[in-house]
Design an enzyme around this catalytic site. Structure first.
Site, PDB file in Angstrom:
ATOM      1  N   GLY A   1       0.914  -1.388  -0.001  1.00  0.00           N
ATOM      2  CA  GLY A   1      -0.083  -0.111   0.493  1.00  0.00           C
ATOM      3  C   GLY A   1       0.615   1.326   0.144  1.00  0.00           C
TER       4      GLY A   1
ATOM      5  N   ARG B   1      -2.165   8.666   2.712  1.00  0.00           N
ATOM      6  CA  ARG B   1      -2.281  10.276   3.319  1.00  0.00           C
ATOM      7  C   ARG B   1      -1.786  10.174   4.565  1.00  0.00           C
ATOM      8  NH1 ARG B   1      -7.907   6.890   4.741  1.00  0.00           N
ATOM      9  NH2 ARG B   1      -8.479   8.923   5.799  1.00  0.00           N
TER      10      ARG B   1
ATOM     11  N   LYS C   1       4.116   3.968   4.260  1.00  0.00           N
ATOM     12  CA  LYS C   1       3.479   3.719   5.491  1.00  0.00           C
ATOM     13  C   LYS C   1       3.950   2.661   6.424  1.00  0.00           C
ATOM     14  CE  LYS C   1      -0.166   1.726   5.059  1.00  0.00           C
ATOM     15  NZ  LYS C   1      -2.373   1.844   4.858  1.00  0.00           N
TER      16      LYS C   1
ATOM     17  N   ASN D   1     -14.626  -7.965   7.913  1.00  0.00           N
ATOM     18  CA  ASN D   1     -14.110  -8.484   8.080  1.00  0.00           C
ATOM     19  C   ASN D   1     -12.575  -8.159   8.192  1.00  0.00           C
ATOM     20  OD1 ASN D   1     -11.770 -10.262   6.575  1.00  0.00           O
ATOM     21  ND2 ASN D   1     -11.784  -8.731   4.494  1.00  0.00           N
TER      22      ASN D   1
ATOM     23  N   ARG E   1      21.510   6.011  28.251  1.00  0.00           N
ATOM     24  CA  ARG E   1      21.520   6.306  26.844  1.00  0.00           C
ATOM     25  C   ARG E   1      22.625   4.935  26.151  1.00  0.00           C
ATOM     26  NH1 ARG E   1      25.384  11.100  24.605  1.00  0.00           N
ATOM     27  NH2 ARG E   1      24.916   9.927  22.849  1.00  0.00           N
TER      28      ARG E   1
ATOM     29  N   TYR F   1      27.942  13.677  33.514  1.00  0.00           N
ATOM     30  CA  TYR F   1      27.853  12.812  32.475  1.00  0.00           C
ATOM     31  C   TYR F   1      28.899  11.911  31.752  1.00  0.00           C
ATOM     32  CZ  TYR F   1      29.001  11.672  27.362  1.00  0.00           C
ATOM     33  OH  TYR F   1      29.283  11.192  26.578  1.00  0.00           O
TER      34      TYR F   1
ATOM     35  N   ASN G   1      34.986  12.954  26.463  1.00  0.00           N
ATOM     36  CA  ASN G   1      35.535  11.520  25.808  1.00  0.00           C
ATOM     37  C   ASN G   1      35.707  12.178  24.159  1.00  0.00           C
ATOM     38  OD1 ASN G   1      33.101  12.280  25.814  1.00  0.00           O
ATOM     39  ND2 ASN G   1      32.386   9.706  25.347  1.00  0.00           N
ATOM     40  N   TYR G   2      35.450  13.030  24.412  1.00  0.00           N
ATOM     41  CA  TYR G   2      35.475  13.316  22.005  1.00  0.00           C
ATOM     42  C   TYR G   2      36.594  14.366  22.002  1.00  0.00           C
ATOM     43  CZ  TYR G   2      33.772  13.504  18.141  1.00  0.00           C
ATOM     44  OH  TYR G   2      32.768  14.088  16.504  1.00  0.00           O
TER      45      TYR G   2
HETATM   46  C1  UD1 Z   1     -10.173  -5.161   2.973  1.00  0.00           C
HETATM   47  C2  UD1 Z   1     -10.490  -5.859   3.065  1.00  0.00           C
HETATM   48  C3  UD1 Z   1     -11.944  -5.590   3.700  1.00  0.00           C
HETATM   49  C4  UD1 Z   1     -11.998  -5.756   5.212  1.00  0.00           C
HETATM   50  C5  UD1 Z   1     -10.381  -3.849   5.075  1.00  0.00           C
HETATM   51  C6  UD1 Z   1     -10.159  -4.173   6.515  1.00  0.00           C
HETATM   52  C7  UD1 Z   1     -10.405  -6.689   0.497  1.00  0.00           C
HETATM   53  C8  UD1 Z   1     -10.996  -7.043  -0.897  1.00  0.00           C
HETATM   54  N1  UD1 Z   1     -10.926  -6.056   1.308  1.00  0.00           N
HETATM   55  O1  UD1 Z   1     -10.398  -3.365   2.083  1.00  0.00           O
HETATM   56  O2  UD1 Z   1     -13.011  -6.911   2.971  1.00  0.00           O
HETATM   57  O3  UD1 Z   1     -12.849  -5.085   5.472  1.00  0.00           O
HETATM   58  O4  UD1 Z   1      -9.582  -4.763   4.349  1.00  0.00           O
HETATM   59  O5  UD1 Z   1      -8.950  -3.406   6.805  1.00  0.00           O
HETATM   60  O6  UD1 Z   1      -9.478  -7.770   1.073  1.00  0.00           O
HETATM   61  N2  UD1 Z   1      -2.522  -4.491  -0.910  1.00  0.00           N
HETATM   62  C9  UD1 Z   1      -1.669  -4.847  -1.674  1.00  0.00           C
HETATM   63  N3  UD1 Z   1      -1.809  -4.362  -2.626  1.00  0.00           N
HETATM   64  C10 UD1 Z   1      -3.225  -4.253  -3.274  1.00  0.00           C
HETATM   65  C11 UD1 Z   1      -4.090  -3.564  -2.726  1.00  0.00           C
HETATM   66  C12 UD1 Z   1      -4.305  -3.696  -0.641  1.00  0.00           C
HETATM   67  O7  UD1 Z   1      -0.741  -4.546  -0.828  1.00  0.00           O
HETATM   68  O8  UD1 Z   1      -3.301  -4.225  -4.552  1.00  0.00           O
HETATM   69  C13 UD1 Z   1      -2.543  -4.487   1.081  1.00  0.00           C
HETATM   70  C14 UD1 Z   1      -2.492  -2.917   1.291  1.00  0.00           C
HETATM   71  O9  UD1 Z   1      -1.502  -1.832   1.602  1.00  0.00           O
HETATM   72  C15 UD1 Z   1      -3.163  -2.871   2.969  1.00  0.00           C
HETATM   73  C16 UD1 Z   1      -4.095  -3.951   2.655  1.00  0.00           C
HETATM   74  O10 UD1 Z   1      -3.846  -4.669   2.025  1.00  0.00           O
HETATM   75  O11 UD1 Z   1      -2.176  -3.099   3.891  1.00  0.00           O
HETATM   76  C17 UD1 Z   1      -5.629  -3.611   2.722  1.00  0.00           C
HETATM   77  O12 UD1 Z   1      -5.503  -3.316   1.340  1.00  0.00           O
HETATM   78  P1  UD1 Z   1      -7.078  -2.042   0.958  1.00  0.00           P
HETATM   79  O13 UD1 Z   1      -7.074  -1.609   0.199  1.00  0.00           O
HETATM   80  O14 UD1 Z   1      -6.859  -1.246   2.429  1.00  0.00           O
HETATM   81  O15 UD1 Z   1      -8.164  -2.354   1.727  1.00  0.00           O
HETATM   82  P2  UD1 Z   1      -9.927  -2.374   1.715  1.00  0.00           P
HETATM   83  O16 UD1 Z   1     -10.079  -1.898   0.841  1.00  0.00           O
HETATM   84  O17 UD1 Z   1      -9.562  -1.454   3.468  1.00  0.00           O
END
Ligand code: UD1
Ligand code: CA
Length: 450
Positions: A13, A17, A24, A172, A318, A351, A371-372
Site C-alpha cells: 500500500g 494519506r 506507510k 472482515n 543512553r 556525564y 570522551n571526545y
Molecule cells: C480490505 C478487505 C475488507 C476488509 C478491510 C479491513 C479486500 C478486498 N477487502 O479492504 O474486506 O474489511 O480490508 O481493513 O480484501 N494491498 C496491497 N496490494 C494491493 C491492494 C492492497 O498490498 O493491490 C494491501 C494494502 O497495503 C493494505 C491491505 O492490502 O495493507 C488492504 O488493502 P486495502 O485496499 O486497504 O483494502 P480495504 O479496502 O481496506
C-alpha cells in the site's frame, strides 16, 4: 504433528494519506515499524516462512523482513490491483506447498498471534478458508460477512454492498487463513468484476463455497484489526499498544505508579518488583531486573539494568549503558556506553561517556568524562572504591586507579595510580582583610553613582 505455515504479509500500500517520504508500513509503533509488528505476530503464530509483498521502498521493507528472525522472501507487487492480486505476487512461495497459508496486512500492528493461531486451528480441522471477523462499532468501509446461521456465505465489500448489507456490523478484518494445498487454485479463480475493478481476496469465500468447501469465521476484538492510514491512526494505535503493554506489565508484577504516563518500547523487558514512577520513557533495548526503581522523568534507551538499582529522577541512560546491582544513578546524570559496577554511585549532574566505573566508586556532582576530541572517542576507567571529587573533568583516555582520590575541581589529564591522590587545579590564595577592603570600595562606587 506440527503443520507448516506460510504467512503472506501485504505491504504494498502506498499510504499517501500519511503525507510521508516513506511508505506507510515503515512508520513506527512502540519504536518498531508497522510491518515488523505483522512479521513478529506471524512468527509467534508459528509461520515457518514469511512472504512479504512490497511496493514502494521495497528495499527498506525487505531489510526489515530479514531482521525479523523468520525466513523471509520478498515479492514486489508493481501494480496495485487488489488484495488477491497482492497475495498472488507471492505465488512462488505459496506453490512450495505449506499446510497453512495465513494472509495479513502490514499496516495492522495490533493483531495478536493468538488470533492467527485460532484461525490456523480451523484449517487443521479441515476448513479450506477461515476468515477473521469482528463486530465493528462503525462498519462503513469494511467488507461485510454475509452469514447464514454460523455459516459464512460471502464477503461483500462496502462499495459493492446493498443498503441491507451495509447494515451488517460483522466485518472482515482482512486476516484470512487458507488451506495451503487449495490456496492457489482458489486465488487463481478470483476475478475483478466489481465496483473497484480490483481482484478481491475476499472473493475466495464464495469460490470455496461454490466448491462445497468448508469456510469458517473466528472473531477478534476490533482493536486488533485497526489499520493505519493516517498520522492520527498511527497515534491512536500507539496509544492502544501502550495501554495493552502497561496492563501486561502490571499483570507481570511491575508497579506503574501512573501507568498512562509511562511509554514502553516494543522490546522493553522488566522483571516483577520493579517500580516505575510517573513520566518515564523507554527507547529500544532496555532490560531491568527485580527490585530496581526508575524514578520520575527518566529516559532510558539501550540500557541493561540489574537488580536493586535506583535510577533518576531526571536520569538519561543512553545506548551501551550497563548498571550492576545496587548502583545508583541520580538526577541530571547522562550515561552512554558506560558500565557502572555494583554499588557505584553517580548521584548528581554528571556525564559519563565511554567509561567504566568500579564497584563502590563514588562520582561527585558535576563530574564530566571528556570522551571526545572532535574526531575520536576515548575511554575513562575508574577503579573500585575510587572517589572523584565534585566538578572534575576526566580527560580521556585516562585511568583512575582502585581506591584513588581525585580532588574536586580537578582537570585530570594523566592516569592516577591506585590509592593515589590527584589534584589538578590552581592552589587557593587567601589574603586576610582584603575582602572587607573590596566591599568598602564597591559601596563607595555605588553611592557615588546615585
Ligand atoms: C480490505 C478487505 C475488507 C476488509 C478491510 C479491513 C479486500 C478486498 N477487502 O479492504 O474486506 O474489511 O480490508 O481493513 O480484501 N494491498 C496491497 N496490494 C494491493 C491492494 C492492497 O498490498 O493491490 C494491501 C494494502 O497495503 C493494505 C491491505 O492490502 O495493507 C488492504 O488493502 P486495502 O485496499 O486497504 O483494502 P480495504 O479496502 O481496506
Ligand atoms: Ca484498508
Amino acid at each position: 504433528m506440527t503443520r507448516t505455515c506460510l504467512s503472506v504479509v501485504l505491504a504494498a500500500g502506498e499510504g499517501t494519506r500519511m503525507k510521508s517520504r516513506r511508505t506507510k508500513v515503515l512508520h513506527e509503533v512502540a519504536g518498531l515499524p508497522l510491518v515488523s509488528h505483522a512479521l513478529a505476530s506471524s512468527v509467534e503464530a508459528g509461520a515457518d516462512t514469511v512472504a512479504l509483498v512490497v511496493g514502494r521502498d521495497a528495499e527498506a521493507v525487505t531489510a526489515l523482513g530479514q531482521a525479523a528472525g523468520a525466513s523471509v522472501q520478498s515479492f514486489e507487487q508493481t501494480e496495485r490491483l487488489g488484495t488477491a492480486h497482492a497475495v498472488l505476487a507471492a505465488r512462488q512461495a505459496i506453490a512450495e506447498g505449506y499446510d497453512d497459508v495465513v494472509v495479513l496486512f502490514g499496516d495492522t500492528p495490533l493483531l495478536s498471534p493468538d488470533t492467527l493461531r485460532r484461525a490456523r486451528i480451523h484449517i487443521a480441522d479441515g476448513a479450506a478458508v477461515c476468515v477473521v471477523g469482528f463486530e465493528a462499532a462503525d462498519p462503513a468501509g469494511y467488507g461485510r460477512l454475509l452469514m447464514e446461521g454460523s455459516r459464512l456465505l460471502a464477503i461483500r465489500e462496502d462499495k459493492d454492498a446493498s443498503a441491507d448489507e451495509k447494515r451488517i456490523r460483522l466485518c472482515n478484518s482482512g486476516v484470512m487463513a487458507l488451506d495451503g494445498r487449495k490456496a492457489l487454485e482458489l486465488l487463481d479463480r478470483v476475478g475483478n468484476a466489481n465496483a473497484k475493478g480490483e481482484y478481491y481476496l475476499t472473493d475466495v469465500v464464495e469460490i470455496a463455497r461454490a466448491d462445497d468447501l468448508d469456510v469458517r469465521v473466528v472473531l477478534a476484538d476490533e482493536v486488533e484489526t485497526l489499520g493505519v492510514n493516517t498520522r492520527a491512526d498511527l497515534a491512536r494505535v500507539e496509544h492502544l499498544w501502550q495501554e495493552r503493554r502497561r496492563a501486561e506489565m502490571m499483570v507481570a508484577g511491575v508497579t506503574l505508579v501512573a501507568p498512562q504516563t509511562v511509554f514502553f518500547s516494543h522490546d522493553t523487558a522488566i522483571e516483577a518488583d520493579v517500580v516505575i514512577e510517573p513520566n518515564v520513557v523507554f527507547g529500544p533495548g532496555v532490560s531491568i531486573s527485580a527490585g530496581t526503581v526508575i524514578h520520575a522523568f527518566s529516559h532510558l534507551e539501550g540500557a541493561r539494568i540489574a537488580s536493586d538499582v535506583s535510577i533518576g529522577p531526571f536520569a538519561r541512560l543512553r545506548p551501551g549503558t550497563e548498571i550492576e546491582p545496587k548502583a545508583r544513578v541520580g538526577n541530571f546524570v547522562e550515561t552512554k556506553n558506560t558500565k557502572l559496577a555494583a554499588g557505584a554511585k553517580v548521584n548528581h549532574l554528571t556525564y559519563l561517556g565511554d567509561a567504566s566505573v568500579g564497584p563502590r566508586a563514588n562520582i561527585g556532582a558535576g563530574t564530566i568524562t571528556c570522551n571526545y576530541d572532535g574526531f575520536n572517542k576515548y575511554r575513562t576507567s575508574i577503579g573500585a572504591d575510587a572517589f572523584v571529587g565534585s566538578n572534575s573533568a576526566l580527560v580521556a583516555p585516562v585511568v583512575i586507579g582502585d581506591g584513588a582520590y581525585v580532588g574536586s575541581g580537578s582537570v585530570v589529564t594523566e592516569d592516577v595510580p591506585d590509592e593515589a591522590l590527584a589534584i589538578g587545579r590552581a592552589r587557593q590564595v587567601t589574603k586576610p582583610g582584603r575582602g572587607a577592603e573590596i566591599n568598602a570600595r564597591n559601596a563607595e562606587r555605588k553611592a557615588g553613582r546615585s
